[in-house]
Design a protein around this motif. Structure first.
Motif, short mmCIF file in Angstrom:
data_model
loop_
_atom_site.label_atom_id
_atom_site.label_comp_id
_atom_site.label_asym_id
_atom_site.label_seq_id
_atom_site.Cartn_x
_atom_site.Cartn_y
_atom_site.Cartn_z
N ALA A 265 23.93 -36.94 -35.29
CA ALA A 265 24.15 -37.01 -36.73
C ALA A 265 22.79 -37.13 -37.40
N GLY A 266 22.55 -36.34 -38.41
CA GLY A 266 21.27 -36.44 -39.11
C GLY A 266 20.15 -35.73 -38.39
N ASP A 267 18.94 -36.17 -38.67
CA ASP A 267 17.75 -35.52 -38.15
C ASP A 267 17.47 -35.91 -36.71
N THR A 268 16.89 -34.97 -35.98
CA THR A 268 16.40 -35.20 -34.63
C THR A 268 14.95 -34.76 -34.60
N THR A 269 14.09 -35.60 -34.06
CA THR A 269 12.67 -35.27 -33.94
C THR A 269 12.31 -35.26 -32.46
N MET A 270 11.59 -34.21 -32.05
CA MET A 270 11.17 -34.08 -30.65
C MET A 270 9.71 -33.70 -30.60
N ASN A 271 9.04 -34.13 -29.53
CA ASN A 271 7.66 -33.74 -29.29
C ASN A 271 7.51 -33.50 -27.80
N LEU A 272 7.00 -32.35 -27.44
CA LEU A 272 6.82 -32.00 -26.03
C LEU A 272 5.57 -32.62 -25.43
N GLU B 9 -2.95 -39.89 -27.50
CA GLU B 9 -1.84 -40.85 -27.47
C GLU B 9 -0.47 -40.19 -27.57
N THR B 10 -0.42 -38.88 -27.67
CA THR B 10 0.85 -38.19 -27.83
C THR B 10 1.57 -38.07 -26.49
N SER B 11 2.79 -38.58 -26.45
CA SER B 11 3.60 -38.42 -25.24
C SER B 11 4.93 -37.81 -25.67
N PRO B 12 5.60 -37.13 -24.76
CA PRO B 12 6.88 -36.50 -25.12
C PRO B 12 7.91 -37.55 -25.55
N PHE B 13 8.69 -37.19 -26.57
CA PHE B 13 9.76 -38.10 -27.00
C PHE B 13 10.87 -37.33 -27.69
N ALA C 44 12.84 -40.01 -18.78
CA ALA C 44 13.03 -40.59 -20.11
C ALA C 44 13.59 -42.00 -20.02
N ARG C 45 13.08 -42.85 -20.89
CA ARG C 45 13.66 -44.20 -21.03
C ARG C 45 13.85 -44.50 -22.49
N GLN C 46 14.92 -45.20 -22.80
CA GLN C 46 15.26 -45.53 -24.18
C GLN C 46 14.34 -46.65 -24.64
N THR C 47 13.57 -46.41 -25.69
CA THR C 47 12.61 -47.40 -26.18
C THR C 47 12.85 -47.77 -27.64
N SER D 55 21.06 -45.31 -33.42
CA SER D 55 19.70 -44.76 -33.42
C SER D 55 19.06 -44.99 -32.05
N VAL D 56 18.49 -43.93 -31.48
CA VAL D 56 17.84 -44.03 -30.17
C VAL D 56 16.50 -43.28 -30.20
N ARG D 57 15.61 -43.71 -29.33
CA ARG D 57 14.34 -43.02 -29.12
C ARG D 57 14.08 -43.05 -27.62
N PHE D 58 13.85 -41.88 -27.06
CA PHE D 58 13.53 -41.76 -25.65
C PHE D 58 12.09 -41.31 -25.50
N GLU D 59 11.29 -42.09 -24.79
CA GLU D 59 9.94 -41.67 -24.45
C GLU D 59 9.98 -41.16 -23.03
N CYS D 60 9.27 -40.06 -22.79
CA CYS D 60 9.44 -39.30 -21.56
C CYS D 60 8.13 -39.11 -20.82
N GLY D 61 8.23 -38.94 -19.52
CA GLY D 61 7.06 -38.70 -18.69
C GLY D 61 6.55 -37.28 -18.82
N GLN D 62 7.46 -36.32 -18.96
CA GLN D 62 7.07 -34.93 -19.10
C GLN D 62 8.18 -34.16 -19.80
N ALA D 63 7.79 -33.04 -20.42
CA ALA D 63 8.74 -32.21 -21.13
C ALA D 63 8.30 -30.76 -21.06
N GLN D 64 9.28 -29.87 -21.21
CA GLN D 64 8.96 -28.45 -21.21
C GLN D 64 10.00 -27.68 -22.00
N GLU D 65 9.58 -26.52 -22.48
CA GLU D 65 10.47 -25.61 -23.18
C GLU D 65 10.87 -24.51 -22.21
N ILE D 66 12.19 -24.25 -22.14
CA ILE D 66 12.70 -23.18 -21.29
C ILE D 66 13.30 -22.13 -22.21
N GLN D 67 12.88 -20.88 -22.04
CA GLN D 67 13.40 -19.81 -22.91
C GLN D 67 14.30 -18.88 -22.16
#
Length: 124
Positions: free
Chosen positions: A23-30, A53-57, A96-99, A112-124
């Motif tokens: 519901a609402g906005d979702t923000t992601m960073n790879l 300092e940027t980590s996937p979330f 990913a862990r919920q932080t 409301s949840v936020r997951f910080e992740c060890g790694q991320a990737q885009e699959i096309q």
């Protein structure tokens, strides 16, 4: 000019093997590094340096449904998140862990949840 249909938004968010409605906005960073402006009075032109300092979330608001186990979701660690976007792209977030704060709004039935992740990737 041709009629172009733009598709945006999140189709679904899968956490481990469960699909959640958002519901609402979702923000992601790879975890792509950006650039920060250095605070220096004598730098002409302004100096920039990599932001390390940027980590996937993934940060979003989930809809509460009868099967949602809030306590278990807020305690998640080492999860895999898969976000399928309306434009056909899929983003995968591993380790990913919920932080987040885990704010729950019973009037709107949202969590409301936020997951910080060890790694991320885009699959096309």
């Amino acid at each position: 000019m041709p009629n172009v249909q733009i598709r945006v938004g999140l189709r679904y968010l899968r956490i481990n093997d469960t699909i959640y409605s958002t519901a609402g906005d979702t923000t992601m960073n790879l975890g792509v590094q950006g650039w920060n402006r250095l605070q220096s009075m004598d730098a002409t032109p302004p100096a920039y340096a990599p932001n390390r300092e940027t980590s996937p979330f993934v940060e979003t608001v989930l809809r509460d449904v009868e099967s949602l186990d809030i306590a278990a979701l807020l305690a998640l660690e080492d999860a895999t998140l898969q976000a399928e976007l309306e434009n056909g792209k899929t983003l995968v977030f591993n380790q990913a862990r919920q932080t987040g704060s885990g704010d729950y709004n019973p009037n709107e039935g949202t969590l409301s949840v936020r997951f910080e992740c060890g790694q991320a990737q885009e699959i096309q």
